[in-house]
Design a protein around this motif. Structure first.
Motif, PDB file in Angstrom:
ATOM      1  N   THR A  68     -35.756 -41.563   0.564  1.00  0.00           N
ATOM      2  CA  THR A  68     -34.511 -41.956  -0.090  1.00  0.00           C
ATOM      3  C   THR A  68     -34.421 -41.270  -1.449  1.00  0.00           C
ATOM      4  OG1 THR A  68     -34.581 -44.114   1.011  1.00  0.00           O
ATOM      5  CG2 THR A  68     -33.129 -43.893  -0.888  1.00  0.00           C
ATOM      6  N   ARG A  70     -31.971 -40.524  -5.092  1.00  0.00           N
ATOM      7  CA  ARG A  70     -30.948 -41.128  -5.961  1.00  0.00           C
ATOM      8  C   ARG A  70     -30.560 -40.167  -7.073  1.00  0.00           C
ATOM      9  NH1 ARG A  70     -32.744 -46.638  -8.107  1.00  0.00           N
ATOM     10  NH2 ARG A  70     -32.229 -47.187  -5.951  1.00  0.00           N
ATOM     11  N   THR A 138     -27.108 -43.031  -3.639  1.00  0.00           N
ATOM     12  CA  THR A 138     -28.388 -43.052  -2.937  1.00  0.00           C
ATOM     13  C   THR A 138     -28.173 -42.648  -1.486  1.00  0.00           C
ATOM     14  OG1 THR A 138     -29.090 -44.875  -4.353  1.00  0.00           O
ATOM     15  CG2 THR A 138     -30.430 -44.439  -2.410  1.00  0.00           C
ATOM     16  N   GLY A 139     -29.105 -41.857  -0.970  1.00  0.00           N
ATOM     17  CA  GLY A 139     -29.032 -41.436   0.431  1.00  0.00           C
ATOM     18  C   GLY A 139     -30.259 -40.644   0.815  1.00  0.00           C
ATOM     19  N   SER A 140     -30.269 -40.158   2.053  1.00  0.00           N
ATOM     20  CA  SER A 140     -31.435 -39.434   2.570  1.00  0.00           C
ATOM     21  C   SER A 140     -31.350 -37.931   2.367  1.00  0.00           C
ATOM     22  CB  SER A 140     -31.613 -39.738   4.067  1.00  0.00           C
ATOM     23  OG  SER A 140     -30.436 -39.382   4.791  1.00  0.00           O
TER      24      SER A 140
END
Length: 212
Positions: A68, A70, A138-140
């Motif tokens: 993850t 950010r 936020t993400g992958s």
């Protein structure tokens, strides 16, 4: 002439002395001995199986879990440049109450600004006791996280300026690069191994108590 007394074919009953009658502990009947070696081996096997199972599940989760990332950006709410000095004092007093910052944060956090990237989670909030609004995504995918946050700020700024006039939002520096957050993969593997060890010890101890 007297006839002999009949005798039993089995023979006269023989009484066995007991501990209560004789006070001699050596005369007590022996109790069957329980082997502790077998119980310990069973407990060890149970502990190993449970520990390996928990550690394997933890390792699989750590390997397959996506990282993850950010990205963040900060903005400050200020009276617009067109406000007079007399008005600025009143505007700053209103700004200190937090309502303007909270409203701006609500606008920045709306999902409509990143409808093309629904997998990205965007949140915003005020940094008390200042007039700073912090927006984060936020993400992958680190590149998508950063670019999405930049689009959110560019899209929401005009509406914030119109909605909160005579206040305006000024960006404090560029959007930061997306950085990994949370536990790293190696840390997750270590946590999984320790969890498996503790689970194995607990299962082994439980098996030992049940056999006792």
């Amino acid at each position: 002439m007297t006839s002999p007394e009949p005798t039993s074919a089995v023979g006269p009953a023989v009484s066995t002395p007991t501990v209560a009658a004789t006070g001699d502990p050596s005369l007590a009947p022996e109790r069957p001995r329980v082997s502790n070696g077998g119980s310990r081996r069973r407990a060890l096997v149970v502990g190993l199986v449970v520990g390996l199972l928990v550690a394997t599940i933890g390792a699989a989760y750590a390997v397959t879990r996506p990282a993850t990332y950010r990205s963040q950006v900060s903005l400050v709410m200020l009276p617009s440049d067109s406000a007079s000095l007399a008005d600025s004092a009143s505007l700053f007093d209103t700004l200190s109450r937090g309502q303007i910052v909270a409203t701006a944060a609500t606008v920045f956090a709306q999902p409509r600004w990143h409808a093309s990237a629904p997998d990205i989670d965007v949140i915003a909030g005020g940094v008390t006791p200042s007039a700073v609004v912090q927006v984060s995504a936020t993400g992958s995918d680190p590149d998508l996280v950063k670019s999405t946050l930049g689009k959110v700020v560019d899209s929401a700024l005009p509406e914030v300026t119109i909605l909160l006039k005579p206040y305006t939002a000024k960006q404090l520096g560029p959007v930061s690069d997306a950085k990994a957050v949370g536990l790293g993969r190696s840390t997750m593997l270590l946590v999984g191994a320790l969890t498996g060890l503790l689970a194995g010890v607990g299962a082994g101890g439980l098996a030992t108590r049940r056999r006792a």
